[in-house]
Design an enzyme around this catalytic site. Sequence first.
Site, PDB file in Angstrom:
ATOM      1  N   GLN A   1       0.836  -1.198   0.000  1.00  0.00           N
ATOM      2  CA  GLN A   1       0.000   0.000   0.000  1.00  0.00           C
ATOM      3  C   GLN A   1       0.875   1.254   0.000  1.00  0.00           C
ATOM      4  O   GLN A   1       1.830   1.347   0.780  1.00  0.00           O
ATOM      5  CB  GLN A   1      -0.907   0.011   1.235  1.00  0.00           C
ATOM      6  CG  GLN A   1      -1.916  -1.125   1.293  1.00  0.00           C
ATOM      7  CD  GLN A   1      -3.095  -0.889   0.359  1.00  0.00           C
ATOM      8  OE1 GLN A   1      -3.125   0.077  -0.417  1.00  0.00           O
ATOM      9  NE2 GLN A   1      -4.065  -1.775   0.423  1.00  0.00           N
TER      10      GLN A   1
ATOM     11  N   TYR B   1      -4.379 -14.348  -0.004  1.00  0.00           N
ATOM     12  CA  TYR B   1      -3.861 -13.259  -0.840  1.00  0.00           C
ATOM     13  C   TYR B   1      -2.923 -12.408   0.026  1.00  0.00           C
ATOM     14  O   TYR B   1      -3.088 -11.190   0.157  1.00  0.00           O
ATOM     15  CB  TYR B   1      -4.985 -12.404  -1.420  1.00  0.00           C
ATOM     16  CG  TYR B   1      -6.123 -13.183  -2.043  1.00  0.00           C
ATOM     17  CD1 TYR B   1      -6.067 -13.622  -3.368  1.00  0.00           C
ATOM     18  CD2 TYR B   1      -7.252 -13.501  -1.301  1.00  0.00           C
ATOM     19  CE1 TYR B   1      -7.106 -14.344  -3.933  1.00  0.00           C
ATOM     20  CE2 TYR B   1      -8.303 -14.225  -1.860  1.00  0.00           C
ATOM     21  CZ  TYR B   1      -8.222 -14.646  -3.173  1.00  0.00           C
ATOM     22  OH  TYR B   1      -9.255 -15.359  -3.725  1.00  0.00           O
TER      23      TYR B   1
ATOM     24  N   GLU C   1      -0.326 -16.954  -1.383  1.00  0.00           N
ATOM     25  CA  GLU C   1      -0.173 -15.917  -2.406  1.00  0.00           C
ATOM     26  C   GLU C   1       0.345 -16.566  -3.683  1.00  0.00           C
ATOM     27  O   GLU C   1       1.195 -17.455  -3.634  1.00  0.00           O
ATOM     28  CB  GLU C   1       0.800 -14.845  -1.913  1.00  0.00           C
ATOM     29  CG  GLU C   1       1.262 -13.843  -2.946  1.00  0.00           C
ATOM     30  CD  GLU C   1       0.128 -12.989  -3.475  1.00  0.00           C
ATOM     31  OE1 GLU C   1       0.009 -12.895  -4.715  1.00  0.00           O
ATOM     32  OE2 GLU C   1      -0.648 -12.438  -2.668  1.00  0.00           O
TER      33      GLU C   1
ATOM     34  N   ASP D   1      -7.652 -10.566   1.521  1.00  0.00           N
ATOM     35  CA  ASP D   1      -7.228  -9.270   0.982  1.00  0.00           C
ATOM     36  C   ASP D   1      -6.944  -9.422  -0.513  1.00  0.00           C
ATOM     37  O   ASP D   1      -5.803  -9.282  -0.969  1.00  0.00           O
ATOM     38  CB  ASP D   1      -5.990  -8.772   1.723  1.00  0.00           C
ATOM     39  CG  ASP D   1      -5.642  -7.328   1.354  1.00  0.00           C
ATOM     40  OD1 ASP D   1      -6.427  -6.690   0.639  1.00  0.00           O
ATOM     41  OD2 ASP D   1      -4.576  -6.854   1.782  1.00  0.00           O
TER      42      ASP D   1
ATOM     43  N   CYS E   1     -10.532  -3.472  -1.904  1.00  0.00           N
ATOM     44  CA  CYS E   1     -10.273  -2.195  -2.586  1.00  0.00           C
ATOM     45  C   CYS E   1     -11.322  -1.922  -3.660  1.00  0.00           C
ATOM     46  O   CYS E   1     -11.161  -1.001  -4.461  1.00  0.00           O
ATOM     47  CB  CYS E   1      -8.870  -2.196  -3.201  1.00  0.00           C
ATOM     48  SG  CYS E   1      -8.599  -3.501  -4.424  1.00  0.00           S
TER      49      CYS E   1
END
Length: 235
Positions: A64, A93, A114, A162, A189
């Site tokens: 981020q 994730y 991931e 996420d 998001c």
Amino acid sequence: LNIDFMVTEFKKNKIPVKSIVQNVNTKKTNVILSDKNILLYGREYIQDMIENLTFNIYPNSFYQVNSIQMEKMYKRALDYANLQGTETVYDLYCGIGTITLLLSQKCKTVYGIEVVAQAIESAKQNAKINNIENAKFICGKVEDEIENLVAKSNMPNVIVLDPARKGCEEKVLDTILNVKPEKIIYISCNPSTLARDLKKLLSTQEYELKEVTPYDLFSHTMHIESVTFLKRVEL
């Protein structure tokens, strides 16, 4: 662009930049970055801290950009989890392990999954430099690896999600509903795909939507992040 001149000017003027990396992508697709990185200046990674943990961040790793809001968002996720030190947690994730390693300080075991290989290598490195041993990282597609993990490990008490803007694959949501963790924490998001995935997670009526907290990480844009807390209904 005269890259050699730019690097020379950075050095001559002592501009406080840690690294300059050139990414070469010759493919005509919607993928922005390729796996080919050329280090032009400095070291191949940068470092940042979240709370008391240090993270090495490589060019192809997601991180981020608004670190102030990021910390607030992750703290909210940890508050929702309310871990007591005995739990098994899945972080789906997981990227370079930011949330995973924060969770590791408050639970018994945490597993991060991931698909990006470089991110998993970064996550393992970050666990090592922070002397964390109860975080395990798995490289692969979440929809495949979560099933393998369920078969090999303890059932999760808490699952943290996420995903990217496209949200979760339906197979992931189906597996979560089969596993029935006590708590689900979804960091998103994209409000559209969040709404779609929440509809699926709430469809069995086994979970209650407790709270959604929005965060503005990108001022003066339409984009928004959020942390959502779902808790299994006590029968």
